[in-house]
Design a protein around this motif. Structure first.
Motif, short mmCIF file in Angstrom:
data_model
loop_
_atom_site.label_atom_id
_atom_site.label_comp_id
_atom_site.label_asym_id
_atom_site.label_seq_id
_atom_site.Cartn_x
_atom_site.Cartn_y
_atom_site.Cartn_z
N ALA A 114 0.87 -1.30 -0.01
CA ALA A 114 0.11 -0.09 0.12
C ALA A 114 0.90 1.39 -0.02
O ALA A 114 1.64 1.22 0.67
N ALA A 115 0.61 2.13 -1.07
CA ALA A 115 1.31 3.29 -1.00
C ALA A 115 0.49 4.56 -1.24
O ALA A 115 -0.41 4.35 -2.14
N SER A 116 0.38 5.49 -0.34
CA SER A 116 -0.43 6.49 -0.43
C SER A 116 0.04 7.45 -1.52
O SER A 116 1.36 7.62 -1.67
N GLN A 117 -0.73 8.07 -2.40
CA GLN A 117 -0.57 9.02 -3.44
C GLN A 117 -1.28 10.55 -3.35
O GLN A 117 -2.22 10.34 -2.75
N ASP A 118 -0.68 11.41 -3.82
CA ASP A 118 -0.95 12.54 -3.77
C ASP A 118 -0.12 13.61 -4.61
O ASP A 118 0.73 13.70 -4.99
N ILE A 119 -1.36 14.39 -5.43
CA ILE A 119 -0.73 15.55 -6.38
C ILE A 119 -1.43 16.65 -6.12
O ILE A 119 -2.73 16.74 -5.95
N THR A 120 -0.67 17.77 -5.93
CA THR A 120 -1.34 19.04 -5.83
C THR A 120 -0.88 19.98 -6.75
O THR A 120 0.47 20.11 -6.93
N VAL A 121 -1.54 20.84 -7.28
CA VAL A 121 -1.25 21.84 -8.19
C VAL A 121 -1.37 23.38 -7.49
O VAL A 121 -2.38 23.44 -6.82
N PHE A 122 -0.53 24.06 -7.72
CA PHE A 122 -0.19 25.43 -7.14
C PHE A 122 -0.39 26.38 -8.26
O PHE A 122 0.45 26.22 -9.20
N HIS A 123 -1.47 27.25 -8.26
CA HIS A 123 -1.67 28.32 -9.46
C HIS A 123 -2.15 29.40 -8.68
O HIS A 123 -3.17 29.43 -7.99
N GLY A 124 -1.44 30.45 -9.11
CA GLY A 124 -1.69 31.83 -8.43
C GLY A 124 -1.54 31.59 -6.76
O GLY A 124 -0.61 30.96 -6.63
N ASP A 125 -2.43 32.21 -6.35
CA ASP A 125 -2.25 31.84 -4.75
C ASP A 125 -3.30 30.76 -4.04
O ASP A 125 -3.63 30.72 -2.97
N GLN A 126 -3.66 29.85 -5.12
CA GLN A 126 -4.48 28.75 -4.77
C GLN A 126 -3.70 27.60 -5.21
O GLN A 126 -2.83 27.36 -5.77
N SER A 127 -4.19 26.52 -4.36
CA SER A 127 -3.82 25.08 -4.40
C SER A 127 -4.89 24.07 -4.56
O SER A 127 -6.00 24.43 -3.92
#
Length: 167
Positions: free
Chosen positions: A95-108
């Protein structure tokens, strides 16, 4: 204990380790895929998102992280993320946790959260390359692929697991 007896024990131990009976060194161990290579396009209200920071994290025995930036057309690409392990020789669940976050302008924007339950590459897309289209204002959807839950703003060419009915 005599020196020759100690030497004999050391040589026997090293021989067992080299043959795999006693264990396997990390350099001889296999690799497991924590997060398959992923590429795609990120949009906001249907328009490509240029120069957004895309941060990917995976965690199994310790967090790994990498990142990239979208191009002018909103395209991004990240290579497969592997971890060396001897775990494939030990009985345990992967089991491997996965996460992708996009940072655009001042938002995530969290565009991908999941748990990968198979160590092979491309299990998130049933063996096909993982190519996604992610709309930052889309509604999050949860699907299961190969018994791995994924919550995402992205779509990709995959057939989700059938929905299990609980009575």
């Amino acid at each position: 204990m005599s020196n020759s007896r100690i030497l004999h024990i050391v040589v026997l131990s090293l021989s067992l380790m080299a043959s795999g009976v006693f264990g396997m060194s990390l350099t001889d161990a296999g690799k497991v895929c924590l997060f398959s290579g992923i590429s795609g396009v990120i949009t906001l209200d249907g328009e490509p998102v240029a120069n957004a920071r895309v941060v990917r994290k995976a965690d199994r025995d310790g967090e790994k992280q990498d990142e990239t930036t979208t191009d002018e057309q909103g395209h991004f690409s990240l290579p497969p993320m592997f971890e060396r392990t001897i775990a494939k020789y030990l009985p345990q669940e992967f089991a491997a946790s996965q996460d992708i976050t996009v940072f655009h302008g001042d938002q995530s924007y969290s565009i991908w959260r999941g748990v990968k339950r198979k160590p092979e590459e491309n299990t998130e897309s049933r063996g096909k390359p993982l190519v996604v289209a992610c709309e930052l204002h889309a509604e999050e959807k949860m699907i299961k692929v190969n018994n791995s839950p994924i919550i995402s703003l992205c779509t990709w060419d995959v057939e989700p697991d059938p929905i299990e009915k609980v009575f």
